[in-house]
Write an enzyme that holds these catalytic residues in place. Structure first.
Site, PDB file in Angstrom:
ATOM      1  N   LEU A   7      41.509 -19.170 -22.860  1.00  0.00           N
ATOM      2  CA  LEU A   7      40.058 -19.045 -22.852  1.00  0.00           C
ATOM      3  C   LEU A   7      39.605 -17.824 -23.637  1.00  0.00           C
ATOM      4  CD1 LEU A   7      39.189 -19.978 -19.161  1.00  0.00           C
ATOM      5  CD2 LEU A   7      38.852 -21.383 -21.197  1.00  0.00           C
ATOM      6  N   ASN A   8      40.372 -16.754 -23.564  1.00  0.00           N
ATOM      7  CA  ASN A   8      39.998 -15.554 -24.303  1.00  0.00           C
ATOM      8  C   ASN A   8      40.013 -15.800 -25.810  1.00  0.00           C
ATOM      9  OD1 ASN A   8      39.199 -12.807 -23.619  1.00  0.00           O
ATOM     10  ND2 ASN A   8      40.955 -12.163 -24.842  1.00  0.00           N
ATOM     11  N   LEU A  66      41.167 -27.788 -17.842  1.00  0.00           N
ATOM     12  CA  LEU A  66      41.111 -26.743 -16.823  1.00  0.00           C
ATOM     13  C   LEU A  66      39.940 -26.962 -15.866  1.00  0.00           C
ATOM     14  CD1 LEU A  66      42.128 -24.033 -15.661  1.00  0.00           C
ATOM     15  CD2 LEU A  66      40.582 -22.882 -17.285  1.00  0.00           C
ATOM     16  N   SER A  88      33.758 -21.607 -12.719  1.00  0.00           N
ATOM     17  CA  SER A  88      33.988 -20.169 -12.871  1.00  0.00           C
ATOM     18  C   SER A  88      35.149 -19.670 -12.016  1.00  0.00           C
ATOM     19  CB  SER A  88      32.717 -19.395 -12.498  1.00  0.00           C
ATOM     20  OG  SER A  88      31.666 -19.699 -13.386  1.00  0.00           O
ATOM     21  N   THR A 104      30.276 -18.115 -17.817  1.00  0.00           N
ATOM     22  CA  THR A 104      28.826 -18.001 -17.736  1.00  0.00           C
ATOM     23  C   THR A 104      28.359 -16.573 -18.000  1.00  0.00           C
ATOM     24  OG1 THR A 104      28.879 -17.504 -15.371  1.00  0.00           O
ATOM     25  CG2 THR A 104      28.792 -19.845 -15.998  1.00  0.00           C
ATOM     26  N   GLU A 162      33.085 -21.604 -21.344  1.00  0.00           N
ATOM     27  CA  GLU A 162      33.992 -20.472 -21.597  1.00  0.00           C
ATOM     28  C   GLU A 162      33.511 -19.209 -20.883  1.00  0.00           C
ATOM     29  OE1 GLU A 162      36.512 -21.563 -22.882  1.00  0.00           O
ATOM     30  OE2 GLU A 162      36.065 -23.013 -24.444  1.00  0.00           O
TER      31      GLU A 162
END
Length: 396
Positions: free
Chosen positions: A251-252, A143, A150, A377, A375
């Site tokens: 990502l979560n 990704l 970000s 900032t 994952e």
């Protein structure tokens, strides 16, 4: 009412008695992971960190798979189907050994495997998930890009249709496992929005040069992904998702593991500091007998205890299907920030010895500098929680 003679003993590394909140099965999961780490990782990890290489990473991955740790919170396809709390406890133990080892497991299970499990076709699941759960195939997750961290919506990697195929061009950066992976889940812009693709790394045009000269996460394989007209069949696309919902859901999952994992690094550093303080003699007594050292130890333990309680609360909510993304941001924001401070304070207790790899403290501190920003900032998680609190998005 209990009398003093019936009270359980005080546990220096569990001062609040958090173990009372865990089931016997959860404690057994923790014990099995801790034993694996003690036998297979802890004796070697300082050397891996110093050399910037893990010996026999494929053998280690298979051992992790044989214990059921890869995709352990997923159901079916050879996955262990364990609870979110079990997974969190495993992440804590893995990161108590090293953040890089927890990253290996997290990227495999919560990013690459979860993407296929959640958004893939049945054929993709059958082909890849059993291999990955067993550790026979290693996955990575493409990704992040050199100019899109970000803000993943600004990614430049593109996939275009060419007849019945897709053709991918682009570059991904800071990708854990990329140079040893057998399969990559790659996200790209398309005319249909952001799409995910399951890319066998042997596909022509795919390369993954390793990133060298890191001073953090050195016991972790990190590389790029370069896509030079990589041609894939239609069946390589993840069919069940369009847009950033796909990668952000993955990502979560990974961030949840970090909430727990950071506390493992904190515990390891706290334990090292406590042991050292009890043995180090200055002015005729151990430095643990001095007030300022005790203040440091108590403050470290207090923040560690609160962090574990927060992780456990989020784990229980996740198991109940009630965990919100903003709550995961809250957990990562607090626990990584406090874990770094615990490691830095532990370093001061060890003095000059704190910078030696004979002790785990400086290694954990260096690793957490990466965990702090990957994952999501500090700034991004702060704004996620801020938006949830106020109703006002402040990202732009």
């Amino acid at each position: 009412m209990s009398s003093p003679t019936t009270l359980p003993p005080f546990e220096p590394l569990d001062p609040a008695g958090i173990d009372d909140l865990l089931s016997d099965d959860e404690k057994a999961v923790r014990a099995s992971v801790r034993q694996l780490c003690a036998e297979r990782i802890d004796p070697y990890v300082a050397d891996w960190f110093e050399r910037g290489a893990i010996d026999d990473i494929r053998g280690l991955t298979k051992e992790l798979g044989s214990l059921g740790l890869l995709g352990m919170h997923l159901e079916g396809y050879g996955c262990a189907g364990m609870s979110a709390t079990d997974y969190g406890l495993a992440c804590l133990e893995l990161e108590a050994s090293d953040s890089g080892i927890r990253s290996l497991v997290s990227v495999q299970g919560s990013l690459a495997m979860f993407a296929i499990w959640c958004w893939g076709s049945e054929e993709q699941k059958q082909e890849w998930l059993p291999q990955m759960a067993a550790g026979d195939a290693i996955g990575c997750f493409g990704l992040t890009e050199p100019d899109a961290g970000s803000d993943p919506g600004s990614m430049r990697t593109r996939a275009r249709r060419d007849g019945a195929d897709w053709v991918l061009d682009g570059r991904k950066m800071w990708i854990t496992n990329s140079s040893v992976a057998d399969v990559a889940v790659v996200w790209a812009q398309t005319d249909e929005g952001v799409r995910g693709f399951v890319v066998p790394t042997a596909t022509p045009g795919f390369s993954a040069p390793e990133i060298k000269h890191k001073q953090s996460l050195r016991a972790s394989v990190t590389g790029e992904i370069v896509l030079d007209s990589v041609r894939l069949p239609e069946s390589a696309a993840l069919p069940e998702v369009r847009g950033l919902k796909g990668p952000l859901s993955c990502l979560n999952e990974a961030r949840y593991g970090i909430v727990w994992g950071a506390m493992g690094a904190a515990r390891s550093s706290l334990e090292a500091a406590l042991d050292y303080a009890n043995q180090r003699i200055q002015f005729g007594k151990p430095i643990s007998a001095f007030q300022l050292t005790q203040q440091k130890l108590v403050d470290m333990n207090l923040e560690y205890t609160k962090g574990v309680l927060l992780a456990l609360q989020l784990g229980r909510r996740k198991d109940a299907g009630r965990l919100r993304p903003e709550q995961v941001s809250l957990g990562k924001l607090n626990n990584v920030r406090e874990a770094i401070e615990i490691c830095r304070t532990a370093r001061t207790i060890l003095g000059a010895n704190g910078i030696s790899l004979e002790y785990p403290v400086i290694r954990h501190a260096n690793n957490l500098e990466s965990v702090l920003t990957y994952e999501g900032t500090v700034e991004m998680h702060t704004l996620v929680v801020g938006q949830a609190m106020t109703g006002h998005p402040a990202f732009r």
